[in-house]
Each structure stands twice: as C-alpha cells, then as structure tokens.
Design a protein around this motif. Structure first.
Motif, PDB file in Angstrom:
ATOM      1  N   TYR A 141     -14.875   3.656 -12.189  1.00  0.00           N
ATOM      2  CA  TYR A 141     -14.080   2.620 -11.523  1.00  0.00           C
ATOM      3  C   TYR A 141     -14.880   1.322 -11.400  1.00  0.00           C
ATOM      4  O   TYR A 141     -14.360   0.241 -11.701  1.00  0.00           O
ATOM      5  CB  TYR A 141     -13.638   3.110 -10.141  1.00  0.00           C
ATOM      6  CG  TYR A 141     -12.888   2.088  -9.333  1.00  0.00           C
ATOM      7  CD1 TYR A 141     -11.526   1.889  -9.539  1.00  0.00           C
ATOM      8  CD2 TYR A 141     -13.526   1.324  -8.366  1.00  0.00           C
ATOM      9  CE1 TYR A 141     -10.829   0.951  -8.803  1.00  0.00           C
ATOM     10  CE2 TYR A 141     -12.838   0.389  -7.620  1.00  0.00           C
ATOM     11  CZ  TYR A 141     -11.488   0.206  -7.843  1.00  0.00           C
ATOM     12  OH  TYR A 141     -10.795  -0.729  -7.110  1.00  0.00           O
ATOM     13  N   TYR A 146      -7.134  -0.973  -9.861  1.00  0.00           N
ATOM     14  CA  TYR A 146      -7.528  -1.679  -8.639  1.00  0.00           C
ATOM     15  C   TYR A 146      -6.449  -1.542  -7.561  1.00  0.00           C
ATOM     16  O   TYR A 146      -6.746  -1.349  -6.380  1.00  0.00           O
ATOM     17  CB  TYR A 146      -7.792  -3.146  -8.946  1.00  0.00           C
ATOM     18  CG  TYR A 146      -8.148  -3.964  -7.736  1.00  0.00           C
ATOM     19  CD1 TYR A 146      -9.417  -3.877  -7.170  1.00  0.00           C
ATOM     20  CD2 TYR A 146      -7.226  -4.816  -7.157  1.00  0.00           C
ATOM     21  CE1 TYR A 146      -9.753  -4.629  -6.048  1.00  0.00           C
ATOM     22  CE2 TYR A 146      -7.555  -5.573  -6.035  1.00  0.00           C
ATOM     23  CZ  TYR A 146      -8.816  -5.474  -5.491  1.00  0.00           C
ATOM     24  OH  TYR A 146      -9.152  -6.211  -4.373  1.00  0.00           O
ATOM     25  N   LYS A 195     -12.405   6.587  -7.119  1.00  0.00           N
ATOM     26  CA  LYS A 195     -13.314   5.447  -7.287  1.00  0.00           C
ATOM     27  C   LYS A 195     -14.796   5.823  -7.405  1.00  0.00           C
ATOM     28  O   LYS A 195     -15.581   5.035  -7.896  1.00  0.00           O
ATOM     29  CB  LYS A 195     -13.137   4.468  -6.133  1.00  0.00           C
ATOM     30  CG  LYS A 195     -11.765   3.818  -6.131  1.00  0.00           C
ATOM     31  CD  LYS A 195     -11.576   2.936  -4.921  1.00  0.00           C
ATOM     32  CE  LYS A 195     -10.304   2.166  -4.953  1.00  0.00           C
ATOM     33  NZ  LYS A 195      -9.100   2.943  -4.841  1.00  0.00           N
TER      34      LYS A 195
END
Length: 75
Positions: A6, A29, A36
C-alpha cells in the motif's frame, strides 16, 4: 525494513490518473478496508478478488506487484 505494498502504491496516486495503476492507487486510497500494512501477495490478491470491484482487471494488481517486487528487491 520492507515497505508495505500500500505504501508503495501510494506513490502512484494522482488527481488525474493517467494509467490503470494510478486509478488503482486512487481507489485503494479511498478503500478504508484495504490491507495497508501487508506485503503478502496472497493476502492482497485474495482481498482484491473479493473486494476490489474497482479494479479493471487483476492484471493491474499483478503489474503493480511486479513493480513493487522489483523496487523492494533493489533490481
């Protein structure tokens, strides 16, 4: 220490995406459930297969993963 996928992907975010990886980065996002903190291919691909309806194709993830792998291995 290896950065998460990420974190790597976020360098492709762009307000006006020019390619599929930038589109992917923008959607990742905005996806608050995106994993993440991982750098595990299988965890990420499973998540995207089940939840990544914003991906045009899994080949976009595979292309981004290849770039990530090359960057993280120092190649």
């Amino acid at each position: 220490m290896r950065k998460s996928f990420y974190h790597f992907l976020m360098k492709f975010r762009h307000p006006e995406p020019k390619d599929a990886i930038s589109v992917f980065a923008n959607y990742a996002y905005a996806d608050h459930s995106f994993p993440k903190h991982t750098s595990d291919y299988h965890e990420l691909s499973t998540y995207l297969e089940l939840n990544g309806d914003y991906l045009e194709s899994m080949s976009v993830f595979d292309e981004a993963w290849q770039l990530y792998s090359q960057t993280e291995s120092g190649s």
